[in-house]
Design a protein around this motif. Structure first.
Motif, PDB file in Angstrom:
ATOM      1  N   GLU A 178       0.267  -0.497  -0.005  1.00  0.00           N
ATOM      2  CA  GLU A 178       0.370  -0.096  -0.684  1.00  0.00           C
ATOM      3  C   GLU A 178       0.955   0.785   0.203  1.00  0.00           C
ATOM      4  OE1 GLU A 178      -3.461   0.141  -0.049  1.00  0.00           O
ATOM      5  OE2 GLU A 178      -3.432  -2.235  -0.640  1.00  0.00           O
ATOM      6  N   TRP A 212       0.431   3.926   1.700  1.00  0.00           N
ATOM      7  CA  TRP A 212       0.708   4.841   2.751  1.00  0.00           C
ATOM      8  C   TRP A 212       1.725   4.132   3.560  1.00  0.00           C
ATOM      9  CZ3 TRP A 212      -0.038   1.776   7.326  1.00  0.00           C
ATOM     10  CH2 TRP A 212      -0.954   0.674   6.436  1.00  0.00           C
ATOM     11  N   LEU A 218      -3.595   6.931   4.340  1.00  0.00           N
ATOM     12  CA  LEU A 218      -4.289   6.166   5.125  1.00  0.00           C
ATOM     13  C   LEU A 218      -4.909   7.025   5.424  1.00  0.00           C
ATOM     14  CD1 LEU A 218      -3.827   3.332   6.512  1.00  0.00           C
ATOM     15  CD2 LEU A 218      -3.061   4.807   9.189  1.00  0.00           C
ATOM     16  N   SER A 259      -6.572   8.617   0.633  1.00  0.00           N
ATOM     17  CA  SER A 259      -6.229   8.709  -0.797  1.00  0.00           C
ATOM     18  C   SER A 259      -5.747   9.146  -1.565  1.00  0.00           C
ATOM     19  CB  SER A 259      -6.293   7.508  -1.042  1.00  0.00           C
ATOM     20  OG  SER A 259      -6.746   6.558  -0.053  1.00  0.00           O
TER      21      SER A 259
END
Length: 139
Positions: free
Chosen positions: A2, A4, A41, A44
């Motif tokens: 991801e 984040w 988080l 986005s």
């Protein structure tokens, strides 16, 4: 992986590098990367906006760091005036080269702030300008 998580891991790597390398630049970059990861988080924002967030957070951190450095001038321990102001001494010589006084175990050029001292007079140091003491008679 991801985005984040990548930002947060990059921030942690930068903070770890800050511990190993001298300076304080990587601290702000690491904190900005962690902040950007936390924004990712929650929101986005996409890559272009995340770069803008990162740069903004880093600029804010650097500004805070620079503001913290401004403060009272640190006491300079090894300067001629640091331990001389307020001390007493004796006049060694008067004349054309100027006034010479002994304070402690050292001889210094001096300027009398008031009066005309003669050899043997006791003086008190009121200030220091460069290596020239500013003295007053202690009568």
């Amino acid at each position: 992986m991801e985005p984040w998580l990548i930002w947060i891991l990059a921030g942690l790597v930068l903070l770890g590098a800050e511990l190993a390398l001298p300076g304080a630049f990587l601290l702000w970059a690491g904190l900005a990367a962690i902040g950007t990861g936390l924004v990712w988080l929650v929101v986005s924002p996409g890559f272009p906006l995340s770069v803008v967030i990162f740069v903004g957070l880093m600029a804010a951190g650097v500004a805070v760091g620079l503001r913290r450095r401004r403060g009272p001038e640190p006491l300079r321990v090894n300067t001629p005036g640091s331990g001389l102001v307020g001390r007493e001494g004796v006049v060694l010589a008067t004349g054309l080269p100027g006034l010479r006084v002994r304070v402690g175990d050292s001889d210094w050029p001096a300027i009398a702030l008031e009066g005309h001292p003669i050899v043997g007079d006791i003086i008190r140091v009121d200030g220091v300008e460069g290596t020239i003491l500013q003295v007053r008679l202690t009568r």
